[in-house]
Design a protein around this motif. Structure first.
Motif, PDB file in Angstrom:
ATOM      1  N   SER A 101       0.837  -1.212   0.000  1.00 19.65           N
ATOM      2  CA  SER A 101       0.000   0.000   0.000  1.00 19.65           C
ATOM      3  C   SER A 101       0.869   1.258   0.000  1.00 19.65           C
ATOM      4  CB  SER A 101      -0.946   0.004   1.206  1.00 19.65           C
ATOM      5  OG  SER A 101      -1.808  -1.113   1.164  1.00 19.65           O
ATOM      6  N   ARG A 122     -17.255  -7.129 -10.000  1.00 24.96           N
ATOM      7  CA  ARG A 122     -16.952  -6.032  -9.068  1.00 24.96           C
ATOM      8  C   ARG A 122     -18.126  -5.737  -8.147  1.00 24.96           C
ATOM      9  NH1 ARG A 122     -14.813  -0.853 -11.927  1.00 24.96           N
ATOM     10  NH2 ARG A 122     -16.963  -0.826 -12.698  1.00 24.96           N
ATOM     11  N   ILE A 136     -18.066  -8.833  -5.229  1.00 30.02           N
ATOM     12  CA  ILE A 136     -16.975  -9.141  -4.319  1.00 30.02           C
ATOM     13  C   ILE A 136     -16.373  -7.832  -3.812  1.00 30.02           C
ATOM     14  CG2 ILE A 136     -16.403 -11.269  -5.563  1.00 30.02           C
ATOM     15  CD1 ILE A 136     -13.893  -9.790  -6.575  1.00 30.02           C
ATOM     16  N   ARG A 137     -15.527  -7.933  -2.809  1.00 29.11           N
ATOM     17  CA  ARG A 137     -14.832  -6.745  -2.313  1.00 29.11           C
ATOM     18  C   ARG A 137     -13.652  -6.446  -3.232  1.00 29.11           C
ATOM     19  NH1 ARG A 137     -12.733  -7.499   3.386  1.00 29.11           N
ATOM     20  NH2 ARG A 137     -12.236  -5.296   3.065  1.00 29.11           N
ATOM     21  N   ALA A 177     -11.127  -4.644  -2.836  1.00 27.78           N
ATOM     22  CA  ALA A 177      -9.847  -4.658  -2.133  1.00 27.78           C
ATOM     23  C   ALA A 177      -9.280  -6.076  -2.041  1.00 27.78           C
ATOM     24  CB  ALA A 177     -10.014  -4.067  -0.731  1.00 27.78           C
ATOM     25  N   THR A 178     -10.169  -7.058  -1.823  1.00 21.60           N
ATOM     26  CA  THR A 178      -9.729  -8.447  -1.763  1.00 21.60           C
ATOM     27  C   THR A 178      -9.200  -8.915  -3.114  1.00 21.60           C
ATOM     28  OG1 THR A 178     -11.349  -8.930  -0.030  1.00 21.60           O
ATOM     29  CG2 THR A 178     -10.451 -10.811  -1.249  1.00 21.60           C
ATOM     30  N   PHE A 179      -9.941  -8.586  -4.176  1.00 18.59           N
ATOM     31  CA  PHE A 179      -9.517  -8.971  -5.517  1.00 18.59           C
ATOM     32  C   PHE A 179      -8.187  -8.296  -5.866  1.00 18.59           C
ATOM     33  CE2 PHE A 179      -9.222  -8.743 -10.089  1.00 18.59           C
ATOM     34  CZ  PHE A 179      -9.729  -9.959 -10.515  1.00 18.59           C
ATOM     35  N   ARG A 180      -8.070  -7.011  -5.492  1.00 12.89           N
ATOM     36  CA  ARG A 180      -6.850  -6.265  -5.786  1.00 12.89           C
ATOM     37  C   ARG A 180      -5.637  -6.908  -5.107  1.00 12.89           C
ATOM     38  NH1 ARG A 180      -6.399  -0.921  -7.557  1.00 12.89           N
ATOM     39  NH2 ARG A 180      -4.369   0.039  -7.162  1.00 12.89           N
ATOM     40  N   ARG A 181      -5.822  -7.358  -3.867  1.00 10.57           N
ATOM     41  CA  ARG A 181      -4.728  -8.021  -3.157  1.00 10.57           C
ATOM     42  C   ARG A 181      -4.342  -9.323  -3.867  1.00 10.57           C
ATOM     43  NH1 ARG A 181      -2.109  -7.596   1.493  1.00 10.57           N
ATOM     44  NH2 ARG A 181      -1.313  -9.461   2.523  1.00 10.57           N
ATOM     45  N   CYS A 182      -5.325 -10.098  -4.274  1.00  7.70           N
ATOM     46  CA  CYS A 182      -5.049 -11.333  -5.007  1.00  7.70           C
ATOM     47  C   CYS A 182      -4.329 -11.036  -6.323  1.00  7.70           C
ATOM     48  CB  CYS A 182      -6.343 -12.098  -5.273  1.00  7.70           C
ATOM     49  SG  CYS A 182      -7.138 -12.749  -3.797  1.00  7.70           S
TER      50      CYS A 182
END
Length: 254
Positions: free
Chosen positions: A124, A224, A227-228, A230-235
């Motif tokens: 981040s 989108r 799901i969240r 932020a979770t997808f972005r982290r993956c």
């Protein structure tokens, strides 16, 4: 490196189609990542600038769409033009001056760019650009972005952290990214043409690639809402980190 030639067979076409669907899906969910994912995955089976040749048209189509959807095109151009000009200079000049696109060095450079981008995303990392520093920093960031683009086909480092550090409003930031990526795509296409690395086969594949990319984007926009992000972005960044490490370390195990 064993690469896929531009005279693709059916299995290669399925692979390329699938890569652009996945890359479009990522962009649909998180708002960016199509060039990064496409070049990163295709970089496993072809040289980065060969992959970049396939990217030109789908990247241009999706980024112009993103660019025109924003509220502040004129002010952004007036603010960012030194960076945009430097991107063109760095990309075209780098494409003519850097060593050839093939080989392990190019793949390792691509892996390094993906690794830096993924690490910054997972951490981040937020760059804060002081108001007084923008005038001098903008062309430097553009030039470095252009050189990285010429070497790897990926135009996120250091442009994306820099634009995020300008503290633009959300819609303006999305439009600024679209503007930067559009200019980078046009410059990359010019670089490939001038270097003789944009054969007819690549151009034909690039013209067809927006179809799977748009299919992926529509699927991503549907996902989108369920799901969240932020979770997808982290993956996404974790996957990018693994891909970057693979590309960097593969020459040592070849």
């Amino acid at each position: 490196m064993d690469t896929i030639p531009f005279a693709h067979g059916p299995h290669d076409l399925v692979l390329i189609f699938s890569v652009f669907v996945l890359a479009g899906l990522v962009k649909g969910v998180v708002g960016l990542g199509l060039p990064t994912v496409a070049v990163g995955l295709l970089g496993i089976v072809m040289a980065p600038r060969e992959a970049a040749a396939l990217l030109v048209v789908p990247s241009l189509v999706t980024n112009v769409w993103q660019l025109l959807a924003g509220p502040a095109f004129g002010p952004l151009v007036r603010r960012l033009w030194p960076m945009l000009v430097a991107i063109v200079v760095g990309t075209v000049g780098g494409g003519l001056l850097l060593p050839g696109a093939g080989g392990a060095d190019a793949a390792a450079a691509l892996g390094g760019a993906l690794l830096l981008y993924a690490a910054a995303g997972l951490a981040s990392f937020v760059l804060h650009v002081p108001a007084g520093a923008e005038r001098g920093a903008s062309p430097l960031v553009g030039l470095v972005t252009g050189i990285v683009t010429a070497a790897t086909g990926v135009f996120v480092i250091p442009a994306v952290p820099y634009l995020q550090g300008l503290r633009l409003e959300r819609d303006a930031l999305v439009q600024a990214l679209g503007l930067c990526f559009t200019v980078s795509t046009v410059a990359l296409g010019a670089s490939l043409l001038l270097a003789g690395e944009y054969p007819a086969g690549a151009a034909g594949m690039s013209l067809a690639a927006p179809v799977p990319a748009m299919i992926g984007m529509l699927c991503g926009q549907w996902i989108r809402g369920r799901i969240r992000p932020a979770t997808f972005r982290r993956c996404f960044f974790i996957g990018l980190l693994g891909l970057g490490l693979h590309l960097m370390l593969r020459p040592f195990f070849a």
